[in-house]
Design a protein around this motif. Structure first.
Motif, PDB file in Angstrom:
ATOM      1  N   ALA A  32       0.845  -1.193   0.000  1.00 32.37           N
ATOM      2  CA  ALA A  32       0.000   0.000   0.000  1.00 32.37           C
ATOM      3  C   ALA A  32       0.884   1.248   0.000  1.00 32.37           C
ATOM      4  N   VAL A  33       0.626   2.154  -0.940  1.00 30.34           N
ATOM      5  CA  VAL A  33       1.491   3.319  -1.118  1.00 30.34           C
ATOM      6  C   VAL A  33       0.660   4.591  -1.242  1.00 30.34           C
ATOM      7  N   TYR A  34       1.103   5.641  -0.569  1.00 27.63           N
ATOM      8  CA  TYR A  34       0.558   6.975  -0.799  1.00 27.63           C
ATOM      9  C   TYR A  34       1.719   7.885  -1.177  1.00 27.63           C
ATOM     10  N   VAL A  35       1.554   8.625  -2.279  1.00 22.49           N
ATOM     11  CA  VAL A  35       2.584   9.554  -2.737  1.00 22.49           C
ATOM     12  C   VAL A  35       2.055  10.977  -2.609  1.00 22.49           C
ATOM     13  N   LEU A  36       2.730  11.802  -1.840  1.00 22.90           N
ATOM     14  CA  LEU A  36       2.366  13.212  -1.729  1.00 22.90           C
ATOM     15  C   LEU A  36       3.022  13.963  -2.888  1.00 22.90           C
ATOM     16  N   ARG A  76       7.206  10.967  -1.169  1.00 24.87           N
ATOM     17  CA  ARG A  76       6.916  12.344  -1.581  1.00 24.87           C
ATOM     18  C   ARG A  76       7.651  12.652  -2.876  1.00 24.87           C
ATOM     19  N   GLY A  77       6.923  13.165  -3.876  1.00 27.20           N
ATOM     20  CA  GLY A  77       7.534  13.490  -5.157  1.00 27.20           C
ATOM     21  C   GLY A  77       6.579  13.201  -6.291  1.00 27.20           C
ATOM     22  N   ARG A  78       7.107  13.069  -7.501  1.00 26.62           N
ATOM     23  CA  ARG A  78       6.294  12.723  -8.655  1.00 26.62           C
ATOM     24  C   ARG A  78       5.849  11.265  -8.544  1.00 26.62           C
ATOM     25  N   PRO A  79       4.563  10.991  -8.709  1.00 30.87           N
ATOM     26  CA  PRO A  79       4.074   9.620  -8.533  1.00 30.87           C
ATOM     27  C   PRO A  79       4.777   8.596  -9.414  1.00 30.87           C
ATOM     28  N   ALA A  80       5.018   8.914 -10.689  1.00 28.79           N
ATOM     29  CA  ALA A  80       5.637   7.927 -11.578  1.00 28.79           C
ATOM     30  C   ALA A  80       7.007   7.512 -11.063  1.00 28.79           C
ATOM     31  N   ALA A  81       7.810   8.483 -10.653  1.00 32.38           N
ATOM     32  CA  ALA A  81       9.158   8.176 -10.167  1.00 32.38           C
ATOM     33  C   ALA A  81       9.114   7.428  -8.841  1.00 32.38           C
ATOM     34  N   GLU A  82       8.249   7.869  -7.937  1.00 33.20           N
ATOM     35  CA  GLU A  82       8.200   7.245  -6.615  1.00 33.20           C
ATOM     36  C   GLU A  82       7.613   5.839  -6.676  1.00 33.20           C
ATOM     37  N   GLU A 102      -9.336  14.972 -12.157  1.00 30.48           N
ATOM     38  CA  GLU A 102      -8.801  16.323 -12.175  1.00 30.48           C
ATOM     39  C   GLU A 102      -7.666  16.382 -13.203  1.00 30.48           C
ATOM     40  N   PRO A 103      -7.409  17.521 -13.816  1.00 33.36           N
ATOM     41  CA  PRO A 103      -6.409  17.557 -14.896  1.00 33.36           C
ATOM     42  C   PRO A 103      -5.042  17.048 -14.476  1.00 33.36           C
ATOM     43  N   TRP A 104      -4.619  17.361 -13.247  1.00 34.11           N
ATOM     44  CA  TRP A 104      -3.313  16.868 -12.803  1.00 34.11           C
ATOM     45  C   TRP A 104      -3.353  15.369 -12.520  1.00 34.11           C
ATOM     46  N   ALA A 105      -4.510  14.846 -12.096  1.00 30.65           N
ATOM     47  CA  ALA A 105      -4.638  13.406 -11.856  1.00 30.65           C
ATOM     48  C   ALA A 105      -4.513  12.634 -13.160  1.00 30.65           C
ATOM     49  N   VAL A 106      -5.114  13.166 -14.213  1.00 34.06           N
ATOM     50  CA  VAL A 106      -5.007  12.534 -15.532  1.00 34.06           C
ATOM     51  C   VAL A 106      -3.549  12.513 -15.985  1.00 34.06           C
ATOM     52  N   THR A 107      -2.840  13.616 -15.744  1.00 36.37           N
ATOM     53  CA  THR A 107      -1.416  13.689 -16.087  1.00 36.37           C
ATOM     54  C   THR A 107      -0.611  12.662 -15.295  1.00 36.37           C
ATOM     55  N   GLU A 108      -0.897  12.552 -14.003  1.00 38.02           N
ATOM     56  CA  GLU A 108      -0.213  11.580 -13.146  1.00 38.02           C
ATOM     57  C   GLU A 108      -0.414  10.162 -13.662  1.00 38.02           C
ATOM     58  N   GLU A 109      -1.660   9.820 -13.973  1.00 40.24           N
ATOM     59  CA  GLU A 109      -1.976   8.459 -14.402  1.00 40.24           C
ATOM     60  C   GLU A 109      -1.258   8.099 -15.703  1.00 40.24           C
ATOM     61  N   ALA A 110      -1.213   9.057 -16.623  1.00 35.35           N
ATOM     62  CA  ALA A 110      -0.535   8.794 -17.894  1.00 35.35           C
ATOM     63  C   ALA A 110       0.958   8.557 -17.670  1.00 35.35           C
ATOM     64  N   VAL A 112       2.433   7.417 -14.906  1.00 29.57           N
ATOM     65  CA  VAL A 112       2.629   6.125 -14.236  1.00 29.57           C
ATOM     66  C   VAL A 112       2.461   4.985 -15.225  1.00 29.57           C
ATOM     67  N   ALA A 113       1.456   5.108 -16.110  1.00 33.67           N
ATOM     68  CA  ALA A 113       1.192   4.040 -17.079  1.00 33.67           C
ATOM     69  C   ALA A 113       2.349   3.827 -18.046  1.00 33.67           C
ATOM     70  N   LYS A 114       3.210   4.826 -18.204  1.00 33.97           N
ATOM     71  CA  LYS A 114       4.364   4.685 -19.094  1.00 33.97           C
ATOM     72  C   LYS A 114       5.471   3.824 -18.496  1.00 33.97           C
ATOM     73  N   VAL A 115       5.507   3.733 -17.170  1.00 26.59           N
ATOM     74  CA  VAL A 115       6.619   3.021 -16.531  1.00 26.59           C
ATOM     75  C   VAL A 115       6.192   1.764 -15.786  1.00 26.59           C
ATOM     76  N   LEU A 116       4.888   1.616 -15.541  1.00 30.19           N
ATOM     77  CA  LEU A 116       4.400   0.455 -14.800  1.00 30.19           C
ATOM     78  C   LEU A 116       3.093  -0.035 -15.415  1.00 30.19           C
ATOM     79  N   ASP A 117       2.697  -1.218 -15.016  1.00 32.09           N
ATOM     80  CA  ASP A 117       1.442  -1.816 -15.488  1.00 32.09           C
ATOM     81  C   ASP A 117       0.312  -1.283 -14.610  1.00 32.09           C
ATOM     82  N   LEU A 118      -0.276  -0.170 -15.010  1.00 32.60           N
ATOM     83  CA  LEU A 118      -1.292   0.500 -14.210  1.00 32.60           C
ATOM     84  C   LEU A 118      -2.691   0.050 -14.627  1.00 32.60           C
TER      85      LEU A 118
END
Length: 462
Positions: A32-36, A76-82, A102-110, A112-118
């Motif tokens: 279980a992970v939370y990224v700020l 803490r940091g960018r979700p994809a990297a963390e 939210e627009p930033w959530a969509v950006t985050e998801e994209a 993460v999907a580039k580096v992991l199986d989301l």
């Protein structure tokens, strides 16, 4: 042995009726992970009141996971990297998360999907955003037809209990205290003890509301009555699902029917965000792009601090400052006052709410301000200007709400408390009120302010 599955928590801080938790638990041992993330949202990084709530919600989630034999990994940091770093340390590639819009959530998801199986799952709303459409297949921009269509897909599925979870060995975690989420300057969270963040607190609030839900329809507009749900911060942080709320209040008369519309408005707001991602920055109606707002720092400060001289406005702003929340009827009154009586840009009010509200939701907050301003795709017309005294007399007739939040006026009689400037010198003296000293004179005259606002609107319509 099954590969570890990462659950990426965001504003969905619960274990029950949480599709990402359920899917991850079914696929293998869980991390279980939370990224700020204070970087991707930019100026929409979460505000001070939300940070207070987040701290205690994470404490509650970590405690719930610990009871099940697991732990919450904080980064803490960018979700994809963390998340990539967590995955590498745990020898994992799969990530499960609830879909956010939210627009930033969509950006985050994209990213993460580039580096992991989301894998993204639904569950933050009554129905997946974008699925409630007109007969021609277009998204709705007006609430009533949206709500009518949404009801055809209701009720939502039955809420699911928290699953049994096997946990993988967690990698290194940040210390929550090091994030300093509780730090605020000034520390205006002294009245936040009225809240209990976390999944258990959400269900306690739901149980309390369920007991009075039958009275919601006739009592929801009266700020002194404890008949609103106060579930908005729990829903915003995802400590409880809309489906859980829907199920709990079913079969309790007309009040719950009315309250369901409020949950539906939350769905409507995020559907509008999908169509207009810059909802919090730009008016939906182009004619408002050049509206002649006034630059009035002194007036803005008086409004923020509850020192406008209009008791119902000041009561609402002080409730917000003290508790991180404001009754919805009063939110409309104070927003109308800022944008129309003071002619101050609605975005100043929106940003103040974003920082001060524990339930500051991008869709709801932005749509609400544009609704009052008259600049939204579905909004009240600009020339609907709330009369503060009339609203106060109608919805706080006995002055109980004002007396609670503007105590310097508490001894005024009912017929004077809504407009103390009209009270007799004898009544003011008997109540210990010295206008201009113990309580301010009105910073603007209602009739003149109304005329000025209508003139500005006429110029805009040009």
């Amino acid at each position: 042995m099954a590969e570890p599955q990462i659950i990426w928590f965001r504003n969905d801080l619960r274990l029950a009726d949480q599709a990402a938790v359920r899917a991850a638990a079914a696929a293998g041992p869980v991390i279980a992970v939370y990224v700020l993330d204070d970087e991707t949202p930019g100026k929409w990084r979460i505000g001070a009141a939300q940070r207070w709530w987040l701290h205690y919600s994470l404490v509650a989630l970590a405690a719930d996971l610990k009871k099940m034999g697991g732990a919450l990994v904080l980064r803490r940091g960018r979700p994809a990297a963390e998340l990539a770093a967590v995955a590498k340390a745990a020898n994992a590639t799969a990530v499960h998360a609830l879909h956010h819009y939210e627009p930033w959530a969509v950006t985050e998801e994209a990213a993460v999907a580039k580096v992991l199986d989301l894998t993204l799952h639904d569950g933050a709303y009554l129905a997946p955003p974008g699925t409630t459409k007109s007969g021609s297949g277009t998204p709705y921009r007006i609430f009533t037809p949206f709500w009518n269509a949404l009801q055809h897909a209701m009720p939502p599925g039955d809420p699911e209990p928290a699953p049994m979870i096997r946990f993988a060995k967690p990698p290194k975690s940040d210390d929550l205290d090091d994030w300093k989420l509780l730090a605020a300057d000034p520390d205006w969270s002294g009245g936040f003890d009225v809240w209990t963040p976390g999944e258990a607190g959400a269900h306690a609030a739901l149980d309390t509301f369920a007991d009075v839900a039958a009275d919601y329809e006739h009592g929801r507009n009266y700020p002194a009555k404890p008949l609103t749900s106060r579930l908005s911060p729990h829903l915003h942080h995802g400590e409880i699902s809309p489906a859980q709320v829907w199920a709990a209040i079913s079969g309790r008369g007309e009040g719950p029917v009315s309250y369901r519309r409020e949950i539906g408005w939350r769905d409507f707001a995020i559907n509008i965000v999908q169509q207009f991602p810059r909802l919090g920055d730009e008016p939906n109606r182009p004619q408002f792009a050049d509206f002649p707002f006034r630059d009035d720092p002194k007036g803005l400060r008086a409004w923020q601090r509850g020192r406008t001289g209009y008791p119902i406005v000041d009561a609402g702003m002080r409730q917000l400052w003290t508790t991180g929340w404001m009754h919805n009827r009063v939110r409309m009154i104070v927003a109308s006052f800022l944008t129309k009586h003071l002619l101050i840009d609605w975005r100043h009010g929106e940003r103040w709410f974003w920082d001060c509200l524990v339930d500051a939701d991008y869709g709801n907050n932005s749509l609400g301000w544009q609704w009052i301003m008259g600049s939204g795709v579905d909004s009240s017309p600009f020339n609907r200007i709330f009369t503060p005294v009339g609203q106060s007399e109608k919805f706080d007739g006995g002055g109980a709400y004002i007396r609670e939040w503007v105590p310097e006026l508490a001894k005024l009689p009912d017929d004077a408390i809504h407009a103390p400037w009209d009270a007799s010198p004898m009544a003011l003296k008997a109540a210990g009120v010295d206008l201009g000293k113990t309580y301010p004179h009105p910073i603007v005259d209602h009739a003149k302010a109304r005329a000025r606002a209508l003139a500005a609107y006429a110029e805009t319509k040009g």
